[in-house]
Design a protein around this motif. Sequence first.
Motif, short mmCIF file in Angstrom:
data_model
loop_
_atom_site.label_atom_id
_atom_site.label_comp_id
_atom_site.label_asym_id
_atom_site.label_seq_id
_atom_site.Cartn_x
_atom_site.Cartn_y
_atom_site.Cartn_z
N ASP A 259 0.84 -1.19 0.00
CA ASP A 259 0.00 0.00 0.00
C ASP A 259 0.88 1.25 0.00
N MET A 260 0.27 2.37 -0.33
CA MET A 260 0.93 3.66 -0.23
C MET A 260 -0.08 4.65 0.30
N GLY A 261 0.41 5.66 0.99
CA GLY A 261 -0.53 6.61 1.55
C GLY A 261 0.14 7.88 2.03
N TRP A 262 -0.67 8.69 2.69
CA TRP A 262 -0.21 9.98 3.18
C TRP A 262 -0.62 10.16 4.64
N SER A 263 0.30 10.72 5.39
CA SER A 263 0.02 11.17 6.73
C SER A 263 0.48 12.62 6.80
N ARG A 264 0.06 13.32 7.86
CA ARG A 264 0.49 14.71 7.99
C ARG A 264 0.75 15.05 9.45
N GLN A 265 1.56 16.06 9.64
CA GLN A 265 1.87 16.51 10.98
C GLN A 265 1.88 18.03 11.02
N ALA A 266 0.97 18.58 11.79
CA ALA A 266 0.90 20.02 11.98
C ALA A 266 1.77 20.41 13.17
N PRO A 267 2.19 21.67 13.23
CA PRO A 267 3.04 22.11 14.34
C PRO A 267 2.38 21.85 15.69
N GLY A 268 3.12 21.21 16.59
CA GLY A 268 2.62 20.94 17.92
C GLY A 268 1.64 19.79 18.02
N LYS A 269 1.42 19.09 16.92
CA LYS A 269 0.47 17.98 16.93
C LYS A 269 1.16 16.69 16.52
N GLU A 270 0.50 15.57 16.82
CA GLU A 270 1.03 14.28 16.42
C GLU A 270 0.74 14.04 14.94
N ARG A 271 1.56 13.17 14.36
CA ARG A 271 1.32 12.79 12.97
C ARG A 271 0.01 12.02 12.89
N GLU A 272 -0.77 12.30 11.84
CA GLU A 272 -2.07 11.65 11.69
C GLU A 272 -2.25 11.11 10.28
N PHE A 273 -3.04 10.04 10.20
CA PHE A 273 -3.37 9.42 8.92
C PHE A 273 -4.24 10.35 8.10
N VAL A 274 -3.98 10.38 6.78
CA VAL A 274 -4.79 11.17 5.86
C VAL A 274 -5.52 10.26 4.87
N ALA A 275 -4.78 9.47 4.13
CA ALA A 275 -5.38 8.61 3.12
C ALA A 275 -4.40 7.51 2.73
N SER A 276 -4.94 6.40 2.23
CA SER A 276 -4.08 5.34 1.73
C SER A 276 -4.79 4.58 0.62
N ILE A 277 -4.00 3.84 -0.16
CA ILE A 277 -4.55 3.07 -1.26
C ILE A 277 -3.82 1.74 -1.34
N MET A 278 -4.59 0.68 -1.54
CA MET A 278 -3.99 -0.64 -1.74
C MET A 278 -3.53 -0.74 -3.18
N LEU A 279 -2.29 -1.11 -3.39
CA LEU A 279 -1.71 -1.05 -4.73
C LEU A 279 -2.29 -2.10 -5.68
N SER A 280 -2.72 -3.22 -5.17
CA SER A 280 -3.25 -4.26 -6.06
C SER A 280 -4.72 -4.04 -6.39
N SER A 281 -5.53 -3.73 -5.39
CA SER A 281 -6.98 -3.60 -5.60
C SER A 281 -7.44 -2.19 -5.89
N GLY A 282 -6.65 -1.20 -5.47
CA GLY A 282 -7.08 0.19 -5.62
C GLY A 282 -8.02 0.65 -4.53
N THR A 283 -8.29 -0.17 -3.54
CA THR A 283 -9.15 0.23 -2.44
C THR A 283 -8.53 1.41 -1.70
N THR A 284 -9.37 2.38 -1.40
CA THR A 284 -8.88 3.60 -0.76
C THR A 284 -9.49 3.78 0.63
#
Length: 116
Positions: free
Chosen positions: A33-58
């Motif tokens: 899979d591949m995806g994105w997380s983000r981290q704002a100043p003073g906050k913990e890193r959080e999940f944003v989105a991901s996609i399964m590379l074989s099925s395309g499920t998001t």
Amino acid sequence: QVQLVESGGGLVQAGGSLRLSCAASGRTFTVYDMGWSRQAPGKEREFVASIMLSSGTTYYADSVEGRFTISRDNAKNTVYLQMNSLKAEDTAVYYCNSGGINTRYWGQGTQVTVSS
């Protein structure tokens, strides 16, 4: 090993759009899979989105559902994050990541700043 390189960050006004790209290289056949997380100043890193590379499920965080779209180009080993209707609270460093065998790879991050 898998290397991830992000691009496409920048400064945008609230309500605007940006598209992030993440190019993978190396042993890309080992990741599922591949995806994105983000981290704002003073906050913990959080999940944003991901996609399964074989099925395309998001998968999306509730905070971005309906505004962000993740997609992939398997031939280019690249994942995209189209971000629309951006809000000030979307300001963060966005990290690409990819799941492999007993590990998760991370990119260096790209800054997204949304001005209100």
